[in-house]
Design a protein around this motif. Structure first.
Motif, PDB file in Angstrom:
ATOM      1  N   SER A 282       0.838  -1.196   0.000  1.00  0.00           N
ATOM      2  CA  SER A 282       0.000   0.000   0.000  1.00  0.00           C
ATOM      3  C   SER A 282       0.873   1.245   0.000  1.00  0.00           C
ATOM      4  O   SER A 282       1.936   1.278   0.635  1.00  0.00           O
ATOM      5  CB  SER A 282      -0.926   0.013   1.217  1.00  0.00           C
ATOM      6  OG  SER A 282      -1.899  -1.008   1.129  1.00  0.00           O
ATOM      7  N   ARG A 283       0.411   2.262  -0.707  1.00  0.00           N
ATOM      8  CA  ARG A 283       1.176   3.514  -0.766  1.00  0.00           C
ATOM      9  C   ARG A 283       1.188   4.217   0.586  1.00  0.00           C
ATOM     10  O   ARG A 283       2.133   4.925   0.929  1.00  0.00           O
ATOM     11  CB  ARG A 283       0.565   4.426  -1.824  1.00  0.00           C
ATOM     12  CG  ARG A 283       1.366   5.655  -2.147  1.00  0.00           C
ATOM     13  CD  ARG A 283       0.637   6.509  -3.177  1.00  0.00           C
ATOM     14  NE  ARG A 283       1.379   6.604  -4.425  1.00  0.00           N
ATOM     15  CZ  ARG A 283       0.936   7.254  -5.488  1.00  0.00           C
ATOM     16  NH1 ARG A 283      -0.255   7.827  -5.469  1.00  0.00           N
ATOM     17  NH2 ARG A 283       1.660   7.300  -6.586  1.00  0.00           N
ATOM     18  N   THR A 287      -4.618   5.828   1.948  1.00  0.00           N
ATOM     19  CA  THR A 287      -4.798   5.879   0.500  1.00  0.00           C
ATOM     20  C   THR A 287      -5.151   4.506  -0.038  1.00  0.00           C
ATOM     21  O   THR A 287      -4.794   3.490   0.566  1.00  0.00           O
ATOM     22  CB  THR A 287      -3.529   6.397  -0.197  1.00  0.00           C
ATOM     23  OG1 THR A 287      -3.701   6.321  -1.622  1.00  0.00           O
ATOM     24  CG2 THR A 287      -2.323   5.552   0.170  1.00  0.00           C
ATOM     25  N   TRP A 289      -4.234   3.571  -3.127  1.00  0.00           N
ATOM     26  CA  TRP A 289      -3.277   3.210  -4.164  1.00  0.00           C
ATOM     27  C   TRP A 289      -2.427   2.040  -3.674  1.00  0.00           C
ATOM     28  O   TRP A 289      -1.986   2.013  -2.524  1.00  0.00           O
ATOM     29  CB  TRP A 289      -2.386   4.400  -4.504  1.00  0.00           C
ATOM     30  CG  TRP A 289      -3.124   5.498  -5.214  1.00  0.00           C
ATOM     31  CD1 TRP A 289      -3.691   6.594  -4.652  1.00  0.00           C
ATOM     32  CD2 TRP A 289      -3.384   5.580  -6.611  1.00  0.00           C
ATOM     33  NE1 TRP A 289      -4.296   7.369  -5.618  1.00  0.00           N
ATOM     34  CE2 TRP A 289      -4.124   6.767  -6.833  1.00  0.00           C
ATOM     35  CE3 TRP A 289      -3.078   4.760  -7.702  1.00  0.00           C
ATOM     36  CZ2 TRP A 289      -4.545   7.153  -8.094  1.00  0.00           C
ATOM     37  CZ3 TRP A 289      -3.497   5.150  -8.957  1.00  0.00           C
ATOM     38  CH2 TRP A 289      -4.221   6.332  -9.156  1.00  0.00           C
ATOM     39  N   LYS A 291       0.434  -1.324  -4.922  1.00  0.00           N
ATOM     40  CA  LYS A 291       1.355  -1.897  -5.900  1.00  0.00           C
ATOM     41  C   LYS A 291       1.201  -3.412  -5.859  1.00  0.00           C
ATOM     42  O   LYS A 291       1.206  -4.015  -4.785  1.00  0.00           O
ATOM     43  CB  LYS A 291       2.790  -1.493  -5.572  1.00  0.00           C
ATOM     44  CG  LYS A 291       3.822  -1.861  -6.633  1.00  0.00           C
ATOM     45  CD  LYS A 291       5.237  -1.593  -6.117  1.00  0.00           C
ATOM     46  CE  LYS A 291       5.425  -0.131  -5.744  1.00  0.00           C
ATOM     47  NZ  LYS A 291       6.834   0.120  -5.297  1.00  0.00           N
ATOM     48  N   TRP A 343       1.820   2.435  -9.372  1.00  0.00           N
ATOM     49  CA  TRP A 343       0.712   2.294  -8.432  1.00  0.00           C
ATOM     50  C   TRP A 343      -0.614   2.187  -9.184  1.00  0.00           C
ATOM     51  O   TRP A 343      -0.757   2.730 -10.277  1.00  0.00           O
ATOM     52  CB  TRP A 343       0.649   3.481  -7.472  1.00  0.00           C
ATOM     53  CG  TRP A 343       1.905   3.640  -6.663  1.00  0.00           C
ATOM     54  CD1 TRP A 343       2.961   4.443  -6.967  1.00  0.00           C
ATOM     55  CD2 TRP A 343       2.245   2.964  -5.457  1.00  0.00           C
ATOM     56  NE1 TRP A 343       3.940   4.315  -6.015  1.00  0.00           N
ATOM     57  CE2 TRP A 343       3.528   3.417  -5.073  1.00  0.00           C
ATOM     58  CE3 TRP A 343       1.592   2.034  -4.664  1.00  0.00           C
ATOM     59  CZ2 TRP A 343       4.161   2.955  -3.927  1.00  0.00           C
ATOM     60  CZ3 TRP A 343       2.215   1.575  -3.512  1.00  0.00           C
ATOM     61  CH2 TRP A 343       3.493   2.034  -3.153  1.00  0.00           C
TER      62      TRP A 343
END
Length: 450
Positions: A282-283, A287, A289, A291, A343
């Motif tokens: 996770s970013r 958030t 977003w 990966k 992302w």
């Protein structure tokens, strides 16, 4: 050769393996249960390649039975207690040959159905000498699909090592997430903490009493947590990580949780019965977003904003449907994503997109906005036919237990809030206040409920 090397977990000896109904089971005791199951299966002539259900609520006996069936090379169909009609459907689709049931007391039954499982996918498993796993989809939007996986490939993901953790078993063993939790925890010598019921009260009472460090769950359940007072009444200081998946997370829910549990890390997971659980990063805690594929064995590509994934542990196919693999082995997840470099943000299933006069509306965005309105416990957004725009947005909401506002007031508040936050075509034209729950037994949103 053993398919699941019991020695891998036997070495943890007197460490705590499973907590069940307030009782602790060590690894030594769990291995003893596995040995007892092996004798039981021997006595009933269960052979490698037999298609066997393992039915019952989560317990040390069910965990041990699963390990024994994998070790035997059987094709396992794990089932939780089901309505009679649904159970009969699953047994027929899976061509089950042997039905095994077990409860937390150690009581077991075994009976043969008289069927012979002749599906081509089972033939492939038997030819390879591999144990198998059959998982049924939740079927919230139609007939459940039955995925067949090679259990040997599933097990390859779980290597010894890592730090032992105390993990709550939120998802059952009929779900890929539940299988992942069990195997991941055991190979690292951690502790699986079970709960008798999956309510905010029971879960966070267990977090406090047993020092749970990791809670894997769903966005729907976490939203329920927000509308209870459990975070105020129970000590969550041991909790280090909350993972969430199976459906889009409302950003409003995530933001509130991150504020209430500042010492806890939140991680988005991504997995499908057909592909297994993918590695993710996770970013940030606030958030959506994420990966994907930061490890060997997984690849992905994006075509027309739809995510396609190739996995070394991908299913062999469905028992009752065509499998959406392309010629290169990539699986069409049907999830629409947007990207920002490496992302991505998962917006929802393509089939759930609402077309309002040519404009696309993603239900998760509107649901997140509706949930910002005080007193809304659940929100499910769907499309509703319109003679003018083809479709309009409909929101079905469930009020929090302490709310007594009338339907017209709720409708007005939701529309006013959405007009301030969303484009006009995304604002719900219809708002229905319902007393019915909007999630399945797996705590995943039921779109058809709207």
């Amino acid at each position: 050769m053993s398919e699941f090397d019991i020695d891998r977990i036997a070495r943890f000896e007197d460490a705590e393996a499973v907590v069940f109904h307030g009782r602790s089971w060590t690894y030594r005791q769990l291995v003893g249960l596995v040995a007892d199951w092996q004798q039981y299966l021997d006595g009933h002539g269960v052979r490698p390649g037999d298609v066997v259900t393992l039915e019952g609520a989560y317990s040390p006996q069910i965990c041990a039975g699963l390990l024994a069936l994998i070790d035997r090379g059987a094709v396992v169909v794990p089932l939780t207690p089901l309505p009679a009609a649904k159970r009969a459907e699953f047994l027929e689709v899976a061509e089950v040959e042997v039905v095994v049931t077990a409860d937390g007391t150690g009581a077991r039954t075994l009976e043969r159905t008289g069927r012979t499982a002749g599906h081509e996918l089972y033939g492939r498993l038997r030819a390879a000498g591999s144990p198998g796993l059959v998982l049924f989809s939740s079927g919230t939007t139609g007939r459940s699909k039955a995925s067949v996986l090679d259990f040997r490939k599933v097990l390859a993901r779980y290597a010894p090592g890592g730090t032992p953790r105390r993990i709550l078993s939120f998802l059952s063993l009929d779900h890929i997430g539940g299988i992942n939790t069990l195997l991941h925890t055991l190979v690292q010598g951690g502790t699986v903490v079970t709960v008798a019921e999956r309510t905010p009260e029971a879960v966070f009472a267990a977090v406090q009493e047993y020092g749970v460090q990791i809670l894997p769950t769903t966005p729907t359940f976490l939203n329920m947590v927000l509308f209870s007072d459990v975070l105020e009444r129970y000590d969550c200081s041991a909790l280090q990580l909350v993972t969430y998946g199976t459906e889009p997370m409302p950003i409003s829910t995530l933001t509130r949780l991150a504020g209430l549990l500042p010492a806890v890390r939140f991680k988005q997971t991504y997995g499908l019965s057909e592909l297994g659980i993918l590695p993710t990063k996770s970013r940030g805690d606030d958030t959506l977003w994420v990966k994907l594929g930061a490890a060997a064995g997984f690849e992905y590509k994006i075509i027309d904003s739809v995510l396609w994934i190739r996995s070394e542990m991908a299913m062999l196919g469905y028992l009752n449907a065509e499998a959406p693999f392309d010629e290169d082995g990539f699986f069409n997840t049907q999830d629409v994503v947007e990207t920002d470099g490496e992302w991505m943000r998962i917006l929802g299933r393509r089939s759930e997109i609402i077309n309002v006069g040519g404009e696309k509306v993603y239900p998760s965005e509107v649901e997140s906005t509706v949930l910002e309105v005080p007193g809304i416990a659940e929100a499910t957004v769907s499309g509703h036919p319109s003679p003018v725009t083809g479709m309009v947005v409909k929101a079905t909401v469930l009020l929090a237990p302490d709310q007594d506002a009338d339907a017209r007031t709720v409708q007005r508040l939701i529309r006013e809030h959405c007009r301030r936050k969303l484009e006009a075509y995304k604002v719900p034209a219809l708002v229905e206040v319902s007393g019915a729950r909007q999630h399945s037994d797996r705590f995943k949103k039921i779109r058809s409920a709207a």
